[in-house]
Motif scaffolding. Structure first.
Motif: not given
Length: 297
Positions: A134, A167, A169, A171-172, A205, A210, A288-291, A294
């Motif tokens: 990131h 790190h 995610d 959810n993936q 995240f 997640q 992917e969720v971004t910072y 979050c």
């Protein structure tokens, strides 16, 4: 716009403060005082980004917490949840990722004041020294903690925790093997680096998507005693002590104070976690969720 938003939060907080204080006093009398767990990423004065707070602002937040809260460890948060008794509001400090600059100011400050802290790191980055993806995407790669830094901090009283291997995610994640590598194998790897047990996992995240049942069960099965989310919530008597709820140590001081000043409306709005889960050997294709997403909670 930031100044206008900050002023609006300050005005609302001043108006609501008497009501919130009465609410917390009653919770203390009932032995049900709220427990707040803060998470940070990077404390530094260079290369500012949404997950960095300045040295001065971090010290201001530490001083505020020392004045207004009992400062306790994650283990004590769990003890109070399990005993059903929390006599006074508390605050707990945690860090995610593993930025080297934290060893220059933030961790020495906490150690000097004997403030409990759990420091979560990603094992692959510590092993290789490679910067976080990131940060690379922002064209601003930043130094990662070394094993020697982590050992020194642990020797000084900072508890080391796991933030997965890469790190990831969750959810993936669709396969059992992938989940095992990111939690079970990474825990063993971190323990070998530090030569001490690792007890806690902070989910990268840390949003509800997640915090899947398979993630929590894998953490339990490999001997971890607690798992931390990051979607913004208090820890209250009656909550599951295995899942520790956290919110971001916002660099904007009024937003920081607003979260630490207990508001039951935030508690009422906290989301439910997934109750069903499927793992197989399919490809991991969920975005992917971004910072930024979050930290906006």
């Amino acid at each position: 716009m930031t100044l206008i938003r900050s002023a609006a939060i300050s005005t609302r907080l001043a108006f609501q403060m008497p009501w919130r204080r009465r609410q917390v006093k009653q919770m203390c009398r009932d032995g049900k005082a709220p427990m707040s767990v803060l998470f940070y990423h990077r404390v530094a004065d260079s290369v500012p980004n949404p997950w960095t707070i300045s040295n001065r602002e971090f010290e201001r937040q530490v001083d505020y917490c020392r004045e207004h809260f009992e400062l306790i460890s994650l283990e004590e948060v769990q003890h109070r949840l399990e005993s059903g008794h929390s006599p006074r509001p508390t605050a707990t400090f945690t860090f995610d990722d593993g930025y080297a600059e934290n060893c220059a100011f933030a961790l020495p400050l906490l150690i000097r004041h004997r403030i409990p802290c759990t420091y979560f790191v990603t094992t692959a980055n510590v092993r290789t020294g490679e910067p976080f993806e990131h940060d690379v995407r922002r064209n601003a790669p930043l130094p990662i903690n070394t094993v020697e830094q982590l050992r020194a901090a642990a020797d000084a009283g900072i508890e080391m925790g796991l933030h997965t291997a890469n790190h990831v995610d969750f959810n993936q994640v669709r396969s059992i093997d992938h989940l095992q590598r990111e939690i079970v194998d990474a825990k063993a790897d971190l323990e070998s680096m530090l030569d001490r047990p690792v007890r806690y996992l902070a989910v990268p995240f840390g949003m509800p998507e997640q915090m899947r049942p398979a993630v929590l069960q894998t953490a339990r099965d490999c001997g971890l005693i607690g798992i931390c989310s990051a979607y913004g919530a208090y820890n209250l008597i009656g909550d599951d002590s295995f899942h520790i709820r956290r919110f971001h140590g916002d660099p904007e001081f009024n937003r920081f104070r607003n979260w630490l000043t207990f508001d039951n409306r935030k508690n009422i709005r906290r989301p439910d976690l997934p109750t069903s889960d499927i793992l197989d050997d399919s490809d991991d294709e969920t975005p992917e969720v971004t910072y930024e997403e979050c930290l906006s909670t």
